[in-house]
Design a protein around this motif. Structure first.
Motif: not given
Ligand SMILES: [Zn+2]
Length: 274
Positions: A87-88, A91-93, A141, A273
């Motif tokens: 999950a961490e 978050k990265h773009p 996410a 993204k």
């Protein structure tokens, strides 16, 4: 390669650029990809370390994006609960998907000569838990999933069922027949093709491909594996995507430009993204 073809731009949606295979000549590999018209590459994590390396690569090279996951074949080495770490990273773009994740009943311990039927069962349970955790993180996410499926279709479909409204999936390295393709198309999922499509003995894969509309197709190398003809058996790299694309365009009876435009649009829609 003629000059017209070099104008056509493709994306390699599944590569393993973090593998040691590319440590010595990454810059040349990327330069050859650019020269071949492969303008974006998604590098796919197969463990937390590999996923972290994928993210690092995406930070260093503008054309590289990352997907993060722990591969089902190594499920027994994964942490009990991978969700917080995944999950961490999600978050990265430049992390555009969760994957590759799924189920693999082909390389179970007994098939590797390293286990009993009981070990196989334990490994399957382990894979199922890990897959479920990936799906949860992806839904949370707002990311889609890159699915690895081998000899485990029914169980993959049943694990995906509760997530059908929450996310979309691509079945990477599609090697099934037209009837499986039909099942996946009924859900409007995507199928992504590797160099296998160019192999002489892959007629059923080309038949499946012929039945899949362009809007459900993506292209990938899965490099360093599965180099297309004429480089079959060699280390694969993103530039080779064009050889796969040429065969796929023939099977789909469309131009390289049409194939490129459609598969790029699919990738933009799927990897939001991007
Ligand atoms: Zn892969």
């Amino acid at each position: 390669m003629n000059s017209l073809e070099t104008q056509v731009v493709f994306y390699d949606t599944h590569a393993h650029l973090d593998y040691a295979d590319y440590a010595a000549d990454m810059e040349q590999v990327l330069a050859r990809a650019r020269a071949a018209g492969v303008s974006r590459i998604i590098t796919i994590g197969t463990s937390l370390t590999s996923s972290a390396r994928a993210i690092e690569l995406s930070e260093r090279h503008p054309e590289i994006y990352a997907a993060v996951a722990w591969h089902p074949n190594e499920a027994d080495q994964a942490p009990e609960d991978i969700r917080p770490a995944l999950a961490e990273m999600a978050k990265h773009p430049k992390v555009v998907a969760i994957g590759e994740t799924g189920l693999d009943y082909f390389y179970l311990p007994s098939a590797r000569g390293a286990g009993t039927a009981e070990d196989d069962l334990r490994h399957k349970k382990c894979q199922a838990r890990l897959f479920a955790q990936h799906l949860e993180v992806a839904a949370e996410a707002g990311l889609n999933c890159v699915i690895h499926q081998r000899s485990a279709l029914a169980d993959v479909l049943s694990q995906l069922a509760p997530f059908e409204q929450k996310l979309r999936v691509v079945f990477h390295c599609f090697g099934e027949n037209a009837s499986v393709a039909r099942q996946l198309l009924a859900k409007n999922w995507l199928m992504s093709f590797t160099g296998i499509a160019t192999f002489k003995n892959a007629q059923s894969v080309r038949e499946a491909l012929a039945s899949i509309p362009l809007q459900n197709l993506m292209l990938e190398t899965d490099c360093p594996y599965l180099a297309p003809v004429p480089n079959r058996g060699k280390r694969c790299e993103p530039a080779f995507l064009v050889d796969t694309a040429r065969v796929i365009a023939q099977v789909k009876q469309c131009s390289m430009a049409e194939l490129a435009t459609a598969t790029r649009a699919n990738a933009h829609e799927f990897f939001r993204k991007f």
